[in-house]
Design a protein around this motif. Structure first.
Motif, PDB file in Angstrom:
ATOM      1  N   GLU A   1      24.769  -4.831 -25.098  1.00 45.46           N
ATOM      2  CA  GLU A   1      25.894  -4.138 -24.464  1.00 45.46           C
ATOM      3  C   GLU A   1      25.451  -3.432 -23.183  1.00 45.46           C
ATOM      4  O   GLU A   1      26.178  -3.419 -22.182  1.00 45.46           O
ATOM      5  CB  GLU A   1      26.466  -3.131 -25.470  1.00 45.46           C
ATOM      6  N   ILE A   2      24.250  -2.859 -23.209  1.00 43.47           N
ATOM      7  CA  ILE A   2      23.768  -2.156 -22.016  1.00 43.47           C
ATOM      8  C   ILE A   2      23.440  -3.164 -20.918  1.00 43.47           C
ATOM      9  O   ILE A   2      23.761  -2.961 -19.747  1.00 43.47           O
ATOM     10  CB  ILE A   2      22.530  -1.294 -22.355  1.00 43.47           C
TER      11      ILE A   2
ATOM     12  N   GLU B   1      37.200  -6.356 -23.216  1.00 42.20           N
ATOM     13  CA  GLU B   1      38.090  -6.779 -24.280  1.00 42.20           C
ATOM     14  C   GLU B   1      38.674  -8.137 -23.961  1.00 42.20           C
ATOM     15  O   GLU B   1      38.994  -8.433 -22.812  1.00 42.20           O
ATOM     16  CB  GLU B   1      39.224  -5.750 -24.398  1.00 42.20           C
TER      17      GLU B   1
ATOM     18  N   PRO C   1      43.528  -8.104 -29.187  1.00 38.95           N
ATOM     19  CA  PRO C   1      42.373  -8.213 -28.294  1.00 38.95           C
ATOM     20  C   PRO C   1      41.216  -7.385 -28.853  1.00 38.95           C
ATOM     21  O   PRO C   1      41.430  -6.269 -29.346  1.00 38.95           O
ATOM     22  CB  PRO C   1      42.878  -7.637 -26.969  1.00 38.95           C
TER      23      PRO C   1
ATOM     24  N   THR D   1      36.784  -6.261 -28.698  1.00 36.10           N
ATOM     25  CA  THR D   1      35.500  -6.283 -28.013  1.00 36.10           C
ATOM     26  C   THR D   1      34.482  -6.882 -28.981  1.00 36.10           C
ATOM     27  O   THR D   1      34.777  -7.107 -30.145  1.00 36.10           O
ATOM     28  CB  THR D   1      35.044  -4.869 -27.634  1.00 36.10           C
TER      29      THR D   1
ATOM     30  N   GLY E   1      31.928  -5.515 -30.357  1.00 35.03           N
ATOM     31  CA  GLY E   1      31.660  -4.634 -31.486  1.00 35.03           C
ATOM     32  C   GLY E   1      32.772  -4.697 -32.528  1.00 35.03           C
ATOM     33  O   GLY E   1      32.505  -4.690 -33.732  1.00 35.03           O
ATOM     34  N   ASP E   2      34.033  -4.775 -32.060  1.00 36.42           N
ATOM     35  CA  ASP E   2      35.152  -4.891 -32.998  1.00 36.42           C
ATOM     36  C   ASP E   2      34.986  -6.131 -33.851  1.00 36.42           C
ATOM     37  O   ASP E   2      35.195  -6.104 -35.066  1.00 36.42           O
ATOM     38  CB  ASP E   2      36.479  -4.997 -32.244  1.00 36.42           C
TER      39      ASP E   2
ATOM     40  N   PHE F   1      32.389  -5.718 -36.485  1.00 37.38           N
ATOM     41  CA  PHE F   1      32.877  -4.884 -37.588  1.00 37.38           C
ATOM     42  C   PHE F   1      33.821  -5.673 -38.491  1.00 37.38           C
ATOM     43  O   PHE F   1      33.686  -5.646 -39.716  1.00 37.38           O
ATOM     44  CB  PHE F   1      33.591  -3.648 -37.036  1.00 37.38           C
TER      45      PHE F   1
END
Lengths: 90, 268, 288
Positions: free
Chosen positions: A28-29, A35, A43, A45, A47-48, A51
């Protein structure tokens, strides 16, 4: 720490989760993600999607444990494939 | 006019519904046990303060209130200290993992305390904090901190960014700006947050009871003492109950004008 | 509001992160560890794999209490949400009466949970409680300690008494946020009270209602103390909800393994529901 009653299986489970999280943060960095809309109804991301993948995997495992005698490697394999699909196209 | 009359009639009915059970408790706390068990009376025939005197003269009773107050106060202080900067970060900045962190915090508010019962007991026993006020306060933080961050974030988002920027241009450092300018601006939000930490910690019993045995035993757990072999001491039980309601009423009186907004987590 | 991207904000979040990690992650890991072992004492534990999960998932007591839990949560939501909206609409808008109503409404929310149980335990008894006595004297055979239906009525009524105020206060603050101009416009158009409610008030209440439903669902889903004090889960197991079943297992019988497996399943259910709610809330915020 003895009261936490660690076992090799759970220790490796948490190490894998921690490793995934670390990779995701690093990624991510380096490459911030935006999104986007995939086959999921909302929609999301990166990380979503991770999860959603982990949570649904937990439910799949529970279903297998509760209602069949099959080896747990079957849902595990299924879930890894599902997680990858979700991350790529979700 | 007819319409507004109907409204106040409905409102009075609901208020009555709320107050009657409380009145009944109050009524009982001024009666002797013989009168309570002897028959139904709408107000005390033989008015007595004996039940309250029992509580105020017995340290094992009144220390319960002191214990409860102690960990509730600790919980409020810790919650506000850690939640203020975090809420500021959430309301002003985007950073890696912010949304997930926020959700993770909230998921703790939503987790049933019963789930954490067993490990908390083991955790605090192993670090030697079992039966101390700070253990209960820390355990309650798990639930009050996420809510505090959520409420404060709502209030802080209502403060325009320009204020921060103007202050920096005027040469304020971050801590000075935060304490001198920002905190006074969201004081009602802070009051409401304190109210919510108080509320959660004050009403909770399951964790408080499990993490204490003698030294830090909360009043709620002591109340079960009234059940003895010879039956329940109803009068003292009622008096102890009434005394637990009073702090709540006092607190709600102070924040009455902000309660509703706080319940909406600052998001109206 | 436009937020600035700045990873240094992590320093501000760090205290919260550490505090919650200490009291959430460590216990959660411990629960996972317990859930795969048969623990006899501090030094003797046998790895049993997913055996406890299987046992817990197939345990009919737990399935029953899960079903009861859902029925209970939906029942209280169905009553409290409409009632709360109604109370908010009836509340006086200004002046001393408004403050007084606010304070009176908020009182039940600040009563310790076990005292709430005690209040209704006393109030519902036929011999010393006004409510039980009144019902019995008008000829209804009411006893919450021995009759399942009565126990349910009392537990639900207690929850309505305890928590309707929360929904009402939320809606009240939502209603106060509607500008007067809206009502004046409606007045000029000769809109009916129903039309005002349906097209002006209800849309404005949407966001507070979602929060209210979320909080009420979560809290009713983890309810423990009130029914424990009131009915002790009885008669039989008819008012034993999830938390009580779990607590009985963990503290009462000290079955660490099954209790831990059960905790995790409980947690997963809550996690799924709260994620759904949270996603809904954030998407509504975006639509604004």
């Amino acid at each position: 720490m003895s009261w936490m009653a660690w076992t090799p299986v759970t220790a490796s489970f948490f190490s894998i989760i921690a490793a995934i999280l670390a990779c995701m943060t690093f990624y991510e960095i380096k490459v911030p993600c935006t999104e986007r809309k995939g086959f999921l109804p909302i929609p999301t991301t990166r990380g979503d999607r991770l999860f959603i993948g982990l949570l649904s995997s937990a439910y799949v495992h529970l279903l297998f444990v509760g209602f069949s005698e099959a080896s747990l490697f079957i849902p595990l394999a299924l879930c890894v494939v599902w997680l990858l699909c979700l991350l790529r196209w979700g | 006019m007819n319409h507004s009359k109907r409204k106040s009639f409905g409102m009075s009915l609901f208020i009555l519904f709320i107050l009657i059970p409380i009145y009944w408790l109050l009524n009982m706390s001024f009666k002797h046990n013989e009168e309570i068990l002897g028959g139904l009376s709408l107000w005390p025939q033989d008015f007595t303060f004996d039940n309250y005197i029992t509580i105020f003269t017995d340290p094992s009773w009144y220390m319960g209130y002191v214990n409860s107050m102690t960990y509730v106060a600790m919980n409020m202080v810790i919650t506000l200290l850690v939640a203020l900067p975090a809420a500021y970060a959430f309301s002003r900045y985007k950073f890696v993992g912010d949304k997930h962190l926020f959700f993770w915090l909230l998921s703790n508010r939503m987790a049933p305390p019963a789930v954490f019962l067993l490990p908390f007991f083991q955790l605090y026993s192993s670090v030697g904090l079992f039966d101390t006020h700070i253990a209960v306060a820390l355990a309650h933080c798990l639930f009050s901190v996420p809510l505090a961050v959520w409420i404060l974030e709502g209030f802080m988002s209502g403060v325009p960014r320009e204020i921060d920027e103007t202050a920096y241009i005027d040469g304020y450092s971050f801590p000075r700006f935060f304490i001198r300018i920002f905190i006074p601006m969201i004081s009602s939000g802070i009051g409401v947050t304190a109210f919510f930490s108080f509320m959660f910690s004050w009403v909770e019993l399951l964790l408080a009871r499990t993490l204490t045995s003698v030294e830090a035993k909360p009043i709620a757990a002591i109340m079960t003492r009234t059940v003895t072999a010879s039956g329940i001491d109803w009068g003292v039980l009622a008096a102890a109950g009434v005394l637990t309601i009073i702090p709540g009423v006092l607190v709600v009186y102070f924040v009455r004008n902000h309660v509703a907004k706080g319940f909406a987590l600052g998001r109206v | 509001m436009n937020k600035v991207e700045n990873n240094k904000a992590w320093w501000l979040v760090l205290p919260v992160f550490l505090l919650v990690a200490f009291s959430a992650v460590v216990p959660l890991m411990t629960v996972v560890n317990y859930s795969v072992q048969d623990i006899f004492d501090a030094n003797t534990a046998v790895f049993v794999g997913v055996e406890w999960y299987r046992e817990v998932l197939q345990d009919s007591r737990l399935q029953d209490s899960l079903v009861r839990q859902f029925i209970y949560s939906f029942a209280v939501l169905l009553i409290e949400v409409p009632l709360g909206i109604a109370v908010a609409l009836m509340m006086p808008t200004k002046g001393r009466m408004a403050s007084l109503c606010l304070i009176l409404l908020a009182i039940p929310l600040l009563i310790p949970l076990n005292v709430v149980g005690t209040i209704w335990q006393i109030f519902g008894r036929a011999d010393i409680g006004l409510f039980g006595w009144a019902l019995n004297s008008i000829g209804i055979d009411y006893n919450y300690a021995s009759n399942t239906a009565d126990a349910w009525v009392t537990v639900v009524l207690m929850d309505v008494w305890h928590w309707t105020s929360l929904v009402a206060l939320l809606c009240y603050s939502g209603l106060r946020a509607i500008p007067d101009a809206f009502y004046q416009a409606a007045h000029i158009d000769r809109a009916s009270n129903w039309a005002i409610f349906r097209y002006i008030q209800l849309p404005r209440l949407k966001s507070v209602l979602v929060i209210g439903i979320l909080l009420r669902f979560m809290d009713s889903f983890m309810i423990y103390t009130e029914p424990f004090v009131l009915t002790g889960g009885g008669p039989g197991n008819s008012t034993t909800f999830l938390s009580q079943t779990l607590t009985k297992m963990a503290i009462g019988q000290f079955d660490l393994g099954p209790a831990a497996a059960f905790s995790l399943i409980y947690f997963l259910i809550v996690l799924l529901v709260s994620w759904l709610f949270f996603t809904t809330i954030t998407h509504m915020d975006k639509d604004k």
